[in-house]
Design a protein around this motif. Sequence first.
Motif, PDB file in Angstrom:
ATOM      1  N   ARG A 110       8.574   6.882  -3.985  1.00 55.48           N
ATOM      2  CA  ARG A 110       7.522   6.064  -4.485  1.00 55.48           C
ATOM      3  C   ARG A 110       7.916   4.655  -5.421  1.00 55.48           C
ATOM      4  O   ARG A 110       7.642   3.496  -5.509  1.00 55.48           O
ATOM      5  CB  ARG A 110       6.558   6.619  -5.188  1.00 55.48           C
ATOM      6  CG  ARG A 110       5.562   7.278  -3.950  1.00 55.48           C
ATOM      7  CD  ARG A 110       3.802   7.564  -4.374  1.00 55.48           C
ATOM      8  NE  ARG A 110       4.620   9.401  -5.091  1.00 55.48           N
ATOM      9  CZ  ARG A 110       4.478   9.989  -4.770  1.00 55.48           C
ATOM     10  NH1 ARG A 110       4.115  10.193  -3.555  1.00 55.48           N
ATOM     11  NH2 ARG A 110       4.857  11.758  -5.336  1.00 55.48           N
TER      12      ARG A 110
ATOM     13  N   SER B  42       1.091   8.063  -1.037  1.00 52.52           N
ATOM     14  CA  SER B  42       1.102   8.863  -1.651  1.00 52.52           C
ATOM     15  C   SER B  42       2.057   9.766  -1.326  1.00 52.52           C
ATOM     16  O   SER B  42       2.248  10.927  -1.955  1.00 52.52           O
ATOM     17  CB  SER B  42      -0.207   8.944  -2.157  1.00 52.52           C
ATOM     18  OG  SER B  42      -1.470   9.978  -1.262  1.00 52.52           O
TER      19      SER B  42
ATOM     20  N   THR C 103       4.268  12.457   0.570  1.00 51.06           N
ATOM     21  CA  THR C 103       6.157  12.810   0.019  1.00 51.06           C
ATOM     22  C   THR C 103       6.683  13.047   2.174  1.00 51.06           C
ATOM     23  O   THR C 103       5.585  13.172   3.057  1.00 51.06           O
ATOM     24  CB  THR C 103       6.398  14.029  -0.354  1.00 51.06           C
ATOM     25  OG1 THR C 103       5.343  13.811  -1.820  1.00 51.06           O
ATOM     26  CG2 THR C 103       7.148  14.595  -0.435  1.00 51.06           C
TER      27      THR C 103
ATOM     28  N   ARG D 227       7.297   0.634  -4.510  1.00 53.02           N
ATOM     29  CA  ARG D 227       6.982  -0.460  -5.423  1.00 53.02           C
ATOM     30  C   ARG D 227       8.234  -1.738  -5.915  1.00 53.02           C
ATOM     31  O   ARG D 227       7.482  -2.679  -5.276  1.00 53.02           O
ATOM     32  CB  ARG D 227       6.085   0.414  -6.470  1.00 53.02           C
ATOM     33  CG  ARG D 227       5.660   0.955  -6.369  1.00 53.02           C
ATOM     34  CD  ARG D 227       5.042   2.129  -7.384  1.00 53.02           C
ATOM     35  NE  ARG D 227       4.092   3.021  -7.821  1.00 53.02           N
ATOM     36  CZ  ARG D 227       4.113   4.123  -7.625  1.00 53.02           C
ATOM     37  NH1 ARG D 227       5.515   4.770  -8.139  1.00 53.02           N
ATOM     38  NH2 ARG D 227       3.370   5.234  -7.554  1.00 53.02           N
TER      39      ARG D 227
ATOM     40  N   GLY E  89       8.845  10.741  -6.429  1.00 51.77           N
ATOM     41  CA  GLY E  89       8.267  10.213  -7.067  1.00 51.77           C
ATOM     42  C   GLY E  89       9.531   9.047  -7.153  1.00 51.77           C
ATOM     43  O   GLY E  89       8.764   7.296  -7.956  1.00 51.77           O
TER      44      GLY E  89
ATOM     45  N   ASN F 136       0.555  -1.314  -0.028  1.00 53.61           N
ATOM     46  CA  ASN F 136      -0.466  -0.447  -0.311  1.00 53.61           C
ATOM     47  C   ASN F 136       1.209   0.855   0.005  1.00 53.61           C
ATOM     48  O   ASN F 136       0.737   1.875   1.323  1.00 53.61           O
ATOM     49  CB  ASN F 136      -0.810  -0.043   1.066  1.00 53.61           C
ATOM     50  CG  ASN F 136      -1.663   1.376   1.096  1.00 53.61           C
ATOM     51  OD1 ASN F 136      -2.172   1.805   0.389  1.00 53.61           O
ATOM     52  ND2 ASN F 136      -2.631   1.673   2.417  1.00 53.61           N
TER      53      ASN F 136
END
Length: 247
Positions: free
Chosen positions: A141, A111, A113, A145, A138, A108
């Motif tokens: 994240r 989003s 920062t 992932r 970016g 999960n």
Amino acid sequence: MRSVELPVVVLLVVLAACGSVGSAPSGADRRIEAELFADPVWGTRVGIAVDFPEDRMVTGARMMVGERVLRASLYPLDGTDPEPPPDPLPIDAGVRVSVEANLPPDCNVPSATPVFVVTSKPTGGKSRIDRYMISNPGDFRNQARKVCRAGPQLSINGSTIWPDGHFRIGLLVTNPGGSGQVVSREWTSGHTRWRSAQARVPAGGSATLEITGTGQGCSHDGPWAHRLITLDGVELDPPAEGSADPC
């Protein structure tokens, strides 16, 4: 975080090479690029390097990601290499200090920062709070992932061996996906027997599976080496080299 699990020396060298970053106004967010490292067992490592315009006694640090608050570690980049570093940490004016934290494995992916919050006190002054928002969310994240794509992980997490031949092995199971049941099947190799065991692993978390048995407790030929450990019925890969030693 001078943590046991990741190549911290490499990260510190990179941070030490970063440009000087001064203190932000108290309570305000200053944007700063973070060094990031994805590790399938320990999660997403986030590190920044900061300095201050005057001598400081740094009393603590944390990383905030949305509503999550994670402890951050501090390490002086002054060539002294203290291990462990002092707590609280005295820092001379202009000397960089690394601030590092781990976001545990979690599919999960947040989003929000990450923001580092550093508390310190200038000599003869009042305590203050400096906030640093990473400028490359970016990349953060993407690394998070990457951790998720690595899937569940196994690593040996200590052992206890008794003189009568009984032993207990701690197996750390890290699960970036949904919660599940981890099961270790019974296994015998020569005169060594590992009993079956099971544990519940939370979503985006980890659990220690305790496997008991008799015989050679330091044997590497346990059930983890033969894909006899499953998470919701799916076989898990053996621990990576370097994290597969029961002793």
